[in-house]
Write an enzyme that holds these catalytic residues in place. Sequence first.
Site, mmCIF file in Angstrom:
data_model
loop_
_atom_site.group_PDB
_atom_site.id
_atom_site.type_symbol
_atom_site.label_atom_id
_atom_site.label_comp_id
_atom_site.label_asym_id
_atom_site.label_seq_id
_atom_site.Cartn_x
_atom_site.Cartn_y
_atom_site.Cartn_z
ATOM 1 N N GLU A 192 -4.343 3.688 -8.279
ATOM 2 C CA GLU A 192 -3.060 3.227 -7.772
ATOM 3 C C GLU A 192 -3.007 1.709 -7.961
ATOM 4 O O GLU A 192 -3.968 1.004 -7.633
ATOM 5 C CB GLU A 192 -2.901 3.533 -6.282
ATOM 6 N N ASP A 220 1.736 -2.019 5.028
ATOM 7 C CA ASP A 220 0.415 -2.498 4.650
ATOM 8 C C ASP A 220 -0.198 -3.376 5.726
ATOM 9 O O ASP A 220 0.487 -4.163 6.380
ATOM 10 C CB ASP A 220 0.494 -3.286 3.331
ATOM 11 N N TYR A 235 0.248 12.713 -0.695
ATOM 12 C CA TYR A 235 -0.596 11.669 -0.111
ATOM 13 C C TYR A 235 -0.488 11.797 1.407
ATOM 14 O O TYR A 235 0.553 11.498 1.982
ATOM 15 C CB TYR A 235 -0.102 10.308 -0.595
#
Length: 278
Positions: A50, A61, A176
Amino acid sequence: MTTRIDTRFAALRQEGRAALVTFVTAGDPDLATSLDILKALPAAGADVIEIGMPFTDPMADGPAIQASGLRALKGGQTMRRTLGLVADFRKGDSTTPLILMGYYNPIYIYGVDAFLRDAKAAGVDGLIVVDLPPEEDGELCLPALKAGLNFIRLATPTTDDKRLPAVLANTSGFVYYVSITGITGAATPDSGRVGAAVARIKAHTHLPVAVGFGVRDAASAAAIAAIADGVVVGSAIVEAVRGSLVEGEASAKTIPAVTNMVADLARGVRGAAHALAT
């Protein structure tokens, strides 16, 4: 349509082991070093890569990946340079799956049609765009699928059985699963809960399920590899980059810091496969 992602997960299924999916930020700590890191990842044990698209407001994040994106942006990283990075990697590697991960804003500014055309030409295989829900599939997901790119969706501990079909509807490549509620790099996943969640998702889809957020060493990678089709590691690798820098710049330690960590993670993933097989 069969992508490199489909091919890689099928091959690993035959081997009887999980995939090691590694995340690095494009242009971190600089463009040339970023390319060297990318080139070194497959030999170190990465099965899927990725590549983070740096963005000024990466809301999902944690501090490590936020900092890596800021380092890249400070160094002049752009979407065009990120696609160039992919194209340069593809000159020497035609098989490792590459996924661009990030947020919709930089893609929107680039122009969706132009982005999909250029990403496909560069050698991108899939996209993970964390701030586009299924209700917005017409924006990017459906055009991406039409262009021959996998569109990989996130499922979380709060994605219940009512919501899951919508999340999975146009997902391809793999699912995911975000193993914790919160930002990247924040906590260590509970393998018992993760195992139950993976089983629940698999009851709704034939796609592989890869698990990320909180995996930071060989032991945690092995624990996830025993119960999922893939193990995603990002913050720990990005932290290895940061820890190798001297006065904010790449050093002789930067590439080894990343490859040693990835090799250790790969041993954990492959050891879990061996344990399952015996």
